[in-house]
Design a protein around this motif. Structure first.
Motif, PDB file in Angstrom:
ATOM      1  N   GLY A  46       0.800  -1.211   0.000  1.00  0.00           N
ATOM      2  CA  GLY A  46       0.000   0.000   0.000  1.00  0.00           C
ATOM      3  C   GLY A  46       0.834   1.264   0.000  1.00  0.00           C
ATOM      4  N   LEU A  47       0.146   2.358  -0.202  1.00  0.00           N
ATOM      5  CA  LEU A  47       0.765   3.665  -0.296  1.00  0.00           C
ATOM      6  C   LEU A  47       1.558   4.024   0.956  1.00  0.00           C
ATOM      7  CD1 LEU A  47       1.090   6.259  -1.945  1.00  0.00           C
ATOM      8  CD2 LEU A  47      -1.043   7.065  -0.933  1.00  0.00           C
ATOM      9  N   PHE A  48       1.045   3.637   2.113  1.00  0.00           N
ATOM     10  CA  PHE A  48       1.711   3.992   3.370  1.00  0.00           C
ATOM     11  C   PHE A  48       2.464   2.810   3.977  1.00  0.00           C
ATOM     12  CE2 PHE A  48      -1.904   6.876   2.883  1.00  0.00           C
ATOM     13  CZ  PHE A  48      -1.218   8.076   2.811  1.00  0.00           C
ATOM     14  N   SER A  49       2.712   1.797   3.183  1.00  0.00           N
ATOM     15  CA  SER A  49       3.477   0.613   3.615  1.00  0.00           C
ATOM     16  C   SER A  49       2.967   0.043   4.928  1.00  0.00           C
ATOM     17  CB  SER A  49       4.968   0.942   3.714  1.00  0.00           C
ATOM     18  OG  SER A  49       5.478   1.266   2.462  1.00  0.00           O
ATOM     19  N   ARG A  50       1.709  -0.323   4.928  1.00  0.00           N
ATOM     20  CA  ARG A  50       1.123  -0.935   6.120  1.00  0.00           C
ATOM     21  C   ARG A  50       1.368  -2.435   6.110  1.00  0.00           C
ATOM     22  NH1 ARG A  50      -3.968   2.799   5.683  1.00  0.00           N
ATOM     23  NH2 ARG A  50      -3.177   4.529   6.927  1.00  0.00           N
ATOM     24  N   ALA A  51       1.553  -2.976   7.308  1.00  0.00           N
ATOM     25  CA  ALA A  51       1.751  -4.425   7.442  1.00  0.00           C
ATOM     26  C   ALA A  51       0.515  -5.150   6.922  1.00  0.00           C
ATOM     27  CB  ALA A  51       2.009  -4.792   8.894  1.00  0.00           C
ATOM     28  N   ILE A  52       0.738  -6.230   6.215  1.00  0.00           N
ATOM     29  CA  ILE A  52      -0.352  -7.042   5.685  1.00  0.00           C
ATOM     30  C   ILE A  52      -1.018  -7.780   6.836  1.00  0.00           C
ATOM     31  CG2 ILE A  52      -0.860  -9.061   4.245  1.00  0.00           C
ATOM     32  CD1 ILE A  52       1.391  -8.094   2.391  1.00  0.00           C
ATOM     33  N   LYS A  53      -2.337  -7.766   6.835  1.00  0.00           N
ATOM     34  CA  LYS A  53      -3.095  -8.463   7.868  1.00  0.00           C
ATOM     35  C   LYS A  53      -2.712  -9.946   7.836  1.00  0.00           C
ATOM     36  CE  LYS A  53      -7.773  -9.310   9.487  1.00  0.00           C
ATOM     37  NZ  LYS A  53      -9.201  -9.099   9.201  1.00  0.00           N
ATOM     38  N   GLY A  54      -2.349 -10.478   8.982  1.00  0.00           N
ATOM     39  CA  GLY A  54      -1.912 -11.858   9.053  1.00  0.00           C
ATOM     40  C   GLY A  54      -0.433 -12.040   8.739  1.00  0.00           C
ATOM     41  N   ARG A  55       0.290 -10.950   8.555  1.00  0.00           N
ATOM     42  CA  ARG A  55       1.743 -10.871   8.294  1.00  0.00           C
ATOM     43  C   ARG A  55       2.144 -11.105   6.847  1.00  0.00           C
ATOM     44  NH1 ARG A  55       5.586 -13.886  12.022  1.00  0.00           N
ATOM     45  NH2 ARG A  55       7.030 -12.603  10.857  1.00  0.00           N
ATOM     46  N   TRP A  56       1.419 -11.921   6.086  1.00  0.00           N
ATOM     47  CA  TRP A  56       1.792 -12.182   4.699  1.00  0.00           C
ATOM     48  C   TRP A  56       0.600 -12.727   3.932  1.00  0.00           C
ATOM     49  CZ3 TRP A  56       4.881 -14.528   8.615  1.00  0.00           C
ATOM     50  CH2 TRP A  56       4.399 -15.744   9.066  1.00  0.00           C
ATOM     51  N   ARG A  57       0.708 -12.692   2.628  1.00  0.00           N
ATOM     52  CA  ARG A  57      -0.328 -13.249   1.764  1.00  0.00           C
ATOM     53  C   ARG A  57       0.049 -14.682   1.411  1.00  0.00           C
ATOM     54  NH1 ARG A  57      -0.044  -7.930  -1.185  1.00  0.00           N
ATOM     55  NH2 ARG A  57      -1.761  -6.747  -0.314  1.00  0.00           N
ATOM     56  N   ILE A  58      -0.954 -15.518   1.342  1.00  0.00           N
ATOM     57  CA  ILE A  58      -0.758 -16.900   0.912  1.00  0.00           C
ATOM     58  C   ILE A  58      -1.417 -17.028  -0.453  1.00  0.00           C
ATOM     59  CG2 ILE A  58      -1.181 -19.332   1.410  1.00  0.00           C
ATOM     60  CD1 ILE A  58       0.641 -17.971   3.474  1.00  0.00           C
ATOM     61  N   HIS A  59      -0.624 -17.345  -1.467  1.00  0.00           N
ATOM     62  CA  HIS A  59      -1.131 -17.474  -2.832  1.00  0.00           C
ATOM     63  C   HIS A  59      -1.404 -18.944  -3.136  1.00  0.00           C
ATOM     64  CE1 HIS A  59      -0.204 -13.297  -3.859  1.00  0.00           C
ATOM     65  NE2 HIS A  59       0.858 -13.456  -3.096  1.00  0.00           N
ATOM     66  N   PRO A  60      -2.446 -19.228  -3.903  1.00  0.00           N
ATOM     67  CA  PRO A  60      -2.750 -20.627  -4.229  1.00  0.00           C
ATOM     68  C   PRO A  60      -1.776 -21.238  -5.229  1.00  0.00           C
ATOM     69  CG  PRO A  60      -4.297 -19.174  -5.325  1.00  0.00           C
ATOM     70  CD  PRO A  60      -3.450 -18.314  -4.424  1.00  0.00           C
ATOM     71  N   GLU A  61      -1.068 -20.418  -5.973  1.00  0.00           N
ATOM     72  CA  GLU A  61      -0.134 -20.917  -6.992  1.00  0.00           C
ATOM     73  C   GLU A  61       1.209 -21.235  -6.343  1.00  0.00           C
ATOM     74  OE1 GLU A  61      -1.203 -17.687  -6.962  1.00  0.00           O
ATOM     75  OE2 GLU A  61      -2.820 -17.670  -8.404  1.00  0.00           O
ATOM     76  N   LEU A  62       1.389 -22.476  -5.929  1.00  0.00           N
ATOM     77  CA  LEU A  62       2.617 -22.835  -5.221  1.00  0.00           C
ATOM     78  C   LEU A  62       3.860 -22.658  -6.070  1.00  0.00           C
ATOM     79  CD1 LEU A  62       1.672 -26.002  -3.131  1.00  0.00           C
ATOM     80  CD2 LEU A  62       2.220 -23.718  -2.323  1.00  0.00           C
TER      81      LEU A  62
END
Length: 119
Positions: A46-62
């Protein structure tokens, strides 16, 4: 690969890529194993470099976005690629495949696209 090997993707990659290259701090596991959580960086966006909820994103494409790794393990992978290109030992990839992997593919892709469009 799952259909071909009968193994989950993360197990196949561990056995055939990560382990042979000595990448002991890397994993395709989802969720991230508890033993690795403390070493994982928090993602920011994001524009203000906010921490991602849950610390990170989990993508389905391993294959494309599922590797958890460290700088040291990433260096081990790159050293493996360099050794393969040089024709020295590499337990996971042949020299000819490495050369293809390191060849600029952009012009071939553009040429194939225009060939398909002009038909």
């Amino acid at each position: 690969m799952i259909d071909l090997t009968g193994k989950p993707f993360e197990q196949y990659m561990h056995e055939t890529v990560l382990q042979p290259l000595g990448m002991i701090s890397s994993s395709y596991a989802r969720p991230l194993p508890a033993a690795m959580v403390g070493r994982a960086a928090t993602g920011y966006a994001g524009l203000f470099s906010r921490a991602i909820k849950g610390r990170w994103r989990i993508h389905p494409e391993l294959a494309a976005a599922g590797l958890w790794t460290t700088p040291g393990d990433l260096a081990r992978f790159l050293i493996g690629v360099q050794r393969s290109r040089a024709g020295t030992s590499n337990p996971i990839i042949s020299q000819s495949t490495t050369r293809q992997m390191l060849t600029n593919q952009r012009m071939m892709m553009v040429s194939a696209y225009f060939s398909a469009v002009s038909r």
